[in-house]
Design a protein around this motif. Structure first.
Motif, short mmCIF file in Angstrom:
data_model
loop_
_atom_site.label_atom_id
_atom_site.label_comp_id
_atom_site.label_asym_id
_atom_site.label_seq_id
_atom_site.Cartn_x
_atom_site.Cartn_y
_atom_site.Cartn_z
N LEU A 163 60.77 -22.86 -85.98
CA LEU A 163 61.91 -23.66 -86.45
C LEU A 163 61.04 -24.95 -87.38
O LEU A 163 60.16 -25.45 -86.54
CB LEU A 163 62.60 -24.49 -85.33
CG LEU A 163 63.36 -25.59 -85.70
CD1 LEU A 163 64.58 -25.10 -86.48
CD2 LEU A 163 64.13 -26.03 -84.61
N GLY A 164 61.12 -24.70 -88.54
CA GLY A 164 60.47 -25.81 -89.33
C GLY A 164 60.96 -26.96 -89.99
O GLY A 164 62.32 -27.30 -89.60
N GLY A 165 60.53 -27.37 -90.82
CA GLY A 165 61.27 -28.48 -91.49
C GLY A 165 62.23 -28.42 -92.35
O GLY A 165 63.32 -29.10 -92.59
N GLY A 166 62.36 -27.32 -93.13
CA GLY A 166 63.31 -26.84 -93.93
C GLY A 166 63.66 -25.48 -93.71
O GLY A 166 64.76 -25.16 -94.22
N THR A 167 63.33 -24.59 -92.68
CA THR A 167 63.54 -23.26 -92.71
C THR A 167 63.59 -22.81 -91.04
O THR A 167 62.89 -23.95 -90.35
CB THR A 167 62.69 -22.38 -93.31
OG1 THR A 167 61.25 -22.46 -92.95
CG2 THR A 167 62.87 -22.40 -95.03
N PHE A 168 64.51 -22.02 -91.05
CA PHE A 168 64.50 -21.38 -89.48
C PHE A 168 64.49 -19.84 -89.43
O PHE A 168 65.46 -19.45 -89.97
CB PHE A 168 65.54 -22.20 -88.68
CG PHE A 168 65.93 -21.30 -87.44
CD1 PHE A 168 65.16 -21.26 -86.27
CD2 PHE A 168 67.20 -21.01 -87.49
CE1 PHE A 168 65.63 -20.53 -85.19
CE2 PHE A 168 67.90 -20.41 -86.20
CZ PHE A 168 66.83 -20.27 -85.24
N ASP A 169 63.62 -19.38 -88.80
CA ASP A 169 63.62 -17.87 -88.71
C ASP A 169 63.18 -17.38 -87.55
O ASP A 169 62.44 -17.93 -86.51
CB ASP A 169 63.13 -17.30 -89.96
CG ASP A 169 61.89 -17.51 -89.95
OD1 ASP A 169 60.83 -17.04 -89.26
OD2 ASP A 169 61.32 -18.40 -90.90
N VAL A 170 63.74 -16.21 -86.94
CA VAL A 170 63.37 -15.40 -85.84
C VAL A 170 63.09 -14.18 -86.40
O VAL A 170 63.64 -13.38 -86.96
CB VAL A 170 64.62 -15.37 -84.79
CG1 VAL A 170 64.22 -14.29 -83.51
CG2 VAL A 170 64.82 -16.72 -84.25
N SER A 171 62.00 -13.46 -85.86
CA SER A 171 61.48 -12.17 -86.33
C SER A 171 61.14 -11.62 -85.08
O SER A 171 60.66 -11.99 -83.92
CB SER A 171 60.33 -12.31 -87.30
OG SER A 171 60.55 -13.11 -88.21
N ILE A 172 61.15 -10.14 -84.89
CA ILE A 172 60.83 -9.22 -84.08
C ILE A 172 59.57 -8.34 -84.72
O ILE A 172 59.73 -7.83 -85.71
CB ILE A 172 61.67 -8.26 -83.69
CG1 ILE A 172 63.16 -8.99 -83.00
CG2 ILE A 172 61.06 -7.39 -82.50
CD1 ILE A 172 62.93 -9.89 -81.89
N VAL A 173 58.23 -8.46 -84.16
CA VAL A 173 57.20 -7.87 -84.80
C VAL A 173 56.42 -7.05 -83.54
O VAL A 173 56.37 -7.42 -82.51
CB VAL A 173 56.13 -9.07 -85.11
CG1 VAL A 173 54.78 -8.28 -85.65
CG2 VAL A 173 56.65 -10.13 -85.81
N ARG A 174 56.09 -5.80 -84.34
CA ARG A 174 55.33 -4.98 -83.27
C ARG A 174 53.86 -4.76 -83.76
O ARG A 174 53.59 -4.59 -84.87
CB ARG A 174 56.07 -3.49 -83.36
CG ARG A 174 55.14 -2.32 -82.93
CD ARG A 174 55.77 -1.02 -82.89
NE ARG A 174 56.84 -0.80 -81.98
CZ ARG A 174 57.78 -0.01 -82.55
NH1 ARG A 174 57.77 0.77 -83.83
NH2 ARG A 174 58.93 0.09 -81.89
N LEU A 175 53.10 -4.82 -82.70
CA LEU A 175 51.54 -4.90 -82.95
C LEU A 175 51.02 -3.51 -82.51
O LEU A 175 51.36 -3.17 -81.37
CB LEU A 175 50.79 -5.93 -82.37
CG LEU A 175 50.44 -7.15 -83.12
CD1 LEU A 175 49.31 -6.98 -84.23
CD2 LEU A 175 51.80 -7.80 -83.76
N ASN A 176 50.47 -2.60 -83.13
CA ASN A 176 50.02 -1.36 -82.74
C ASN A 176 48.55 -1.40 -83.28
O ASN A 176 48.41 -0.92 -84.40
CB ASN A 176 50.86 -0.33 -83.34
CG ASN A 176 50.24 1.05 -82.80
OD1 ASN A 176 49.77 1.08 -81.65
ND2 ASN A 176 50.89 2.24 -83.49
N GLU A 177 47.54 -1.48 -82.36
CA GLU A 177 46.16 -1.28 -82.44
C GLU A 177 45.59 -2.27 -83.67
O GLU A 177 45.00 -1.82 -84.61
CB GLU A 177 45.72 0.34 -82.96
CG GLU A 177 46.33 1.18 -81.76
CD GLU A 177 45.57 0.77 -80.50
OE1 GLU A 177 44.44 0.23 -80.34
OE2 GLU A 177 46.12 0.96 -79.24
#
Length: 296
Positions: A176-190
């Motif tokens: 949640l920023g000053g002008g934008t809002f986003d939610v992400s699903i991120v996968r880390l693999n090695e």
């Protein structure tokens, strides 16, 4: 590495120990760099950062929140006598950050000979290719070789894993920023990152919270008992817009105070003159519950 934010930006470099980030810090200890540009009539030049931030509510008006327009080739904004594209405004911000980072490193003996000329710049996950390319162009105009642009949630997940010694996992990143809002699903693999899904709003953030609270303050000042002439036309009257901008500055102070308190009393004398020339003084109590209702 540069986090090019809507409201504030940050520039940092990984230290030689590959563990400690060196974050550009100004003489007052601030690590954030306001993403604001203003035209300075005295020097006939553009200024970016804190000096521009401090001129909010004055003429010529500073340019704020330009990030939301990155990639829009038809958009331009007036900055004093100049008409600037989002790329040009962003380039001024990045250029000033580069110069300040160079000065910051020159004051550290082991990094005094470093040259700030290459960068990774973060972008929102929802940025389309045109906005990503516009960010790269802005970096190049600012004097950087842009190594690549990195999605903000990916950067966040990578740093979290780096700090905690994690190689694999699936993470939700809430931004949640000053002008934008986003939610992400991120996968880390090695160590490799994959964005699995994104959602959010390109035009929602803390700026909107300030706006809602400022309208509430305006309503309080418009009470007949206050006696002020404040029927403002914010969209079409420049003086009224400046009056409202100054109210937003007070709203931001209240918003921040309510992060740690359930109630805040704000008193500010002489914030501007009303439409009849009377000096406007603000004395208002806002509760966190009221604020949350305003922004719900």
């Amino acid at each position: 590495g540069i986090d090019r934010g809507t409201t504030n930006s940050v520039i940092a470099m990984m230290g030689e120990d590959n563990k400690t980030p060196l974050c550009r810090t100004d003489k007052t200890g601030r690590k954030t760099f306001p993403s604001v540009v203003v035209y300075d009539g005295k020097s006939n030049s553009l200024k970016a950062g804190q000096i521009a931030f401090n001129r909010r509510g004055t003429l010529p008006e500073p340019v704020v929140s330009i990030k939301s327009h990155m990639g829009d080739s038809n958009y331009s904004v007036n900055c004093g006598p100049l008409a600037l594209s989002p790329v040009e405004v962003s380039a001024e911000i990045l250029k000033a950050m580069r110069e300040q980072m160079q000065a910051y490193l020159s004051g550290i003996p082991e990094y005094a000979d470093y040259v700030v000329d290459r960068a990774v710049i973060t972008i929102p996950a929802y940025f389309a290719s045109n906005a990503r390319e516009a960010t790269t162009r802005a970096g190049e105009l600012a004097g950087f070789k842009v190594e690549f642009t990195l999605q903000e949630p990916t950067a966040s997940a990578l740093y979290y894993c780096f700090k905690n010694g994690i190689d694999n996992g699936v993470f939700m990143v809430y931004d949640l920023g000053g002008g934008t809002f986003d939610v992400s699903i991120v996968r880390l693999n090695e160590g490799d990152a994959y964005v699995l899904g994104i959602a959010g709003n390109n035009y929602l953030g803390g700026d909107n919270f300030d706006d809602a609270l400022a309208h509430h303050l305006l309503e309080l000042l418009q009470d007949p008992d206050e006696g002020y002439d404040l029927e403002l036309d914010i969209n079409r009257n420049e003086e009224d817009r400046l009056r409202f901008t100054r109210l937003k500055l007070e709203a931001e102070i209240i918003k921040k105070a309510l992060s740690s308190k359930d109630e805040h009393y704000e008193m500010a004398d002489g914030i501007f003159k009303d439409k009849s020339g009377a000096t406007v003084n603000l004395a208002a109590t806002v509760t966190r519950a009221e604020f949350e209702a305003l922004i719900s």
